[in-house]
Design a protein around this motif. Structure first.
Motif, PDB file in Angstrom:
ATOM      1  N   HIS A 199       0.763  -1.148   0.042  1.00  0.00           N
ATOM      2  CA  HIS A 199      -0.014  -0.005   0.075  1.00  0.00           C
ATOM      3  C   HIS A 199       0.767   1.244  -0.115  1.00  0.00           C
ATOM      4  CE1 HIS A 199      -3.938  -1.960   0.593  1.00  0.00           C
ATOM      5  NE2 HIS A 199      -3.256  -2.893   1.409  1.00  0.00           N
ATOM      6  N   ASP A 211       2.433   3.191  -2.195  1.00  0.00           N
ATOM      7  CA  ASP A 211       2.365   4.034  -3.257  1.00  0.00           C
ATOM      8  C   ASP A 211       0.967   4.867  -3.080  1.00  0.00           C
ATOM      9  OD1 ASP A 211       2.747   5.269  -6.095  1.00  0.00           O
ATOM     10  OD2 ASP A 211       1.069   4.426  -6.368  1.00  0.00           O
ATOM     11  N   ARG A 212      -0.225   4.275  -2.501  1.00  0.00           N
ATOM     12  CA  ARG A 212      -1.539   4.784  -2.222  1.00  0.00           C
ATOM     13  C   ARG A 212      -1.128   5.896  -0.790  1.00  0.00           C
ATOM     14  NH1 ARG A 212      -4.727   8.090  -4.503  1.00  0.00           N
ATOM     15  NH2 ARG A 212      -3.692   6.957  -6.185  1.00  0.00           N
ATOM     16  N   ALA A 217       0.604   8.822  -2.110  1.00  0.00           N
ATOM     17  CA  ALA A 217      -0.212   9.777  -2.773  1.00  0.00           C
ATOM     18  C   ALA A 217      -1.187  10.773  -1.905  1.00  0.00           C
ATOM     19  CB  ALA A 217      -1.150   8.960  -3.658  1.00  0.00           C
ATOM     20  N   SER A 231      -2.751   9.947   5.781  1.00  0.00           N
ATOM     21  CA  SER A 231      -1.986   8.993   5.503  1.00  0.00           C
ATOM     22  C   SER A 231      -1.577   8.133   6.682  1.00  0.00           C
ATOM     23  CB  SER A 231      -1.007   9.307   4.500  1.00  0.00           C
ATOM     24  OG  SER A 231       0.004   8.437   3.926  1.00  0.00           O
ATOM     25  N   TYR A 276      -8.505   6.995  -1.554  1.00  0.00           N
ATOM     26  CA  TYR A 276      -7.676   5.778  -1.529  1.00  0.00           C
ATOM     27  C   TYR A 276      -7.909   4.839  -2.681  1.00  0.00           C
ATOM     28  CZ  TYR A 276      -4.379   2.879   0.829  1.00  0.00           C
ATOM     29  OH  TYR A 276      -3.287   2.248   1.160  1.00  0.00           O
ATOM     30  N   ASN A 277      -8.964   5.295  -3.718  1.00  0.00           N
ATOM     31  CA  ASN A 277      -8.904   4.526  -4.868  1.00  0.00           C
ATOM     32  C   ASN A 277      -8.038   4.590  -5.558  1.00  0.00           C
ATOM     33  OD1 ASN A 277     -11.535   3.759  -4.267  1.00  0.00           O
ATOM     34  ND2 ASN A 277     -12.636   5.316  -5.428  1.00  0.00           N
ATOM     35  N   VAL A 278      -7.250   3.831  -6.615  1.00  0.00           N
ATOM     36  CA  VAL A 278      -6.160   3.646  -7.339  1.00  0.00           C
ATOM     37  C   VAL A 278      -6.161   4.915  -8.341  1.00  0.00           C
ATOM     38  CG1 VAL A 278      -5.541   1.476  -6.526  1.00  0.00           C
ATOM     39  CG2 VAL A 278      -6.937   1.861  -8.670  1.00  0.00           C
ATOM     40  N   ASP A 279      -7.284   5.086  -8.822  1.00  0.00           N
ATOM     41  CA  ASP A 279      -7.235   6.228  -9.818  1.00  0.00           C
ATOM     42  C   ASP A 279      -7.396   7.463  -9.272  1.00  0.00           C
ATOM     43  OD1 ASP A 279     -10.066   5.693  -8.687  1.00  0.00           O
ATOM     44  OD2 ASP A 279     -11.087   5.822 -10.580  1.00  0.00           O
ATOM     45  N   HIS A 280      -7.404   7.625  -8.041  1.00  0.00           N
ATOM     46  CA  HIS A 280      -7.439   8.802  -7.508  1.00  0.00           C
ATOM     47  C   HIS A 280      -6.108   9.723  -7.569  1.00  0.00           C
ATOM     48  CE1 HIS A 280     -11.006   8.358  -4.525  1.00  0.00           C
ATOM     49  NE2 HIS A 280     -11.360   8.411  -5.812  1.00  0.00           N
ATOM     50  N   HIS A 340      -2.264  11.775  -7.131  1.00  0.00           N
ATOM     51  CA  HIS A 340      -1.416  11.853  -6.251  1.00  0.00           C
ATOM     52  C   HIS A 340      -1.615  13.248  -5.713  1.00  0.00           C
ATOM     53  CE1 HIS A 340       1.480   8.549  -6.361  1.00  0.00           C
ATOM     54  NE2 HIS A 340       0.598   8.040  -7.096  1.00  0.00           N
TER      55      HIS A 340
END
Length: 326
Positions: free
Chosen positions: A31, A33-34, A37, A197, A229-233, A235
């Motif tokens: 986790h 990377d997110r 971000a 975070s 926290y969605n991966v497409d959100h 940075h």
């Protein structure tokens, strides 16, 4: 993902501690990377996930050749390694939490709902005290809510494995809710529509503890629905002006008086000051080894304050914008 060694079996013994930190390292790595971000507080430097992973990995590695029945002794080894290798605000706070857990569990050979409650209470006190200016809406709030919940739950439970299971599950549930609440507790998070975070990182750490002790898997839906926290959100930390300044971290041997002096000087020089004792070197002389963390615009001011009271070891100076060593 690290699979538990004994599925479905509740164990609060020392081997579960090693499994906990190994599992947590894997989870934080997955986790990171997110977590990076959505890292915008206290500064949007986008390294919370990296720092947490590095710090917990050091703690886990220190236990590979250790074998203790005493939970406190076992955790003390991990906490010392985490503290000496702590990175960033979040990593330093997790190291403080591990050290506090170790202190509370000294002489304890089996985790129960009651010993868990006492350990989390001690961790809360130590973590809030480590910062010169603690702030709600961060990892501290998540820890505080978690400790309060477990204390309340444990008061009505016995010392059985089933009671520990209840306490651990309620601990994680409380942490999830506390993480959700961070978004409304800090203006910077609310404006960016993200949760804290560091709070998410602590949640991952606590879920790894639950899984390791109960012989279960990590919760795959633990972070579902968390803001940002969605991966497409995006940075979030990349939006806005670049962060200027430096992060200075070191270990240093100081008396309690000199440590207080250093904290005062660092508070004057910068912010995000964290100081916590790693271990006692001489109790009679009140000499301790400390881990020091500060954000400063001028790194020379921090270094001068440190040099005035002692000799820095494990010194790390990073540019807050580039994360490169300065």
């Amino acid at each position: 993902m690290v699979a538990p060694s004994a599925p479905g079996k509740v164990t609060g013994r020392a081997p579960a501690i090693k499994l906990w930190l190994t599992t947590a390292t894997t989870s934080l790595g997955n986790h990171s990377d997110r977590l990076n971000a959505i890292n915008i507080f206290p500064v949007p430097d986008g390294d919370t996930g990296t720092n947490l992973y590095s710090t917990v990995a050091a703690a886990a590695a220190a236990l590979q050749d250790e074998n203790h029945d005493d939970l406190g002794a076992y955790l003390s080894v991990a906490a010392t390694a985490a503290m000496e290798n702590a990175r960033g605000n979040s990593g330093t706070l997790v190291a403080v939490i591990l050290a506090a857990l170790a202190e509370s569990l000294e002489g304890v050979d089996r985790l129960t709902a009651q010993t868990l409650a006492l350990a989390l209470d001690r961790a809360t006190v130590k973590a809030w005290a480590a910062l010169s200016e603690p702030v709600a809406g961060t990892m501290l709030s998540v820890l505080d809510s978690t400790a309060t919940t477990v204390r309340s739950v444990a008061a009505g439970l016995d010392e059985s494995g089933q009671s520990l299971k209840i306490a651990l599950e309620d601990m994680v549930s409380a942490a999830v809710e506390a993480v959700r609440e961070t978004e409304s507790q800090l203006q910077a998070l609310q404006a960016a529509h993200v949760v804290d975070s560091g709070g998410v990182g602590l949640l991952l750490l606590l879920d790894a503890l639950r899984a390791a002790v109960l012989g279960e898997e990590l919760d795959p839906d633990l972070l579902a629905g968390l803001s940002g926290y969605n991966v497409d959100h995006p940075h979030i930390h990349q939006v806005g002006d670049p962060v200027e300044g430096y992060e200075v971290m070191c270990s240093i041997d100081l008396s309690a008086l000199d440590a207080a002096t250093l904290r005062y000087e660092l508070d004057r020089a910068g912010d995000s000051v964290i100081m916590s004792a790693v271990k006692t070197l001489d109790e009679e002389a009140q000499l301790y080894r400390w881990r020091v963390h500060v954000h400063v615009a001028d790194k020379e001011l921090a270094l001068a304050a440190i040099d005035k009271v002692g000799t820095a070891e494990n010194l790390i100076i990073s540019d807050l914008c580039t994360h490169e060593s300065a």
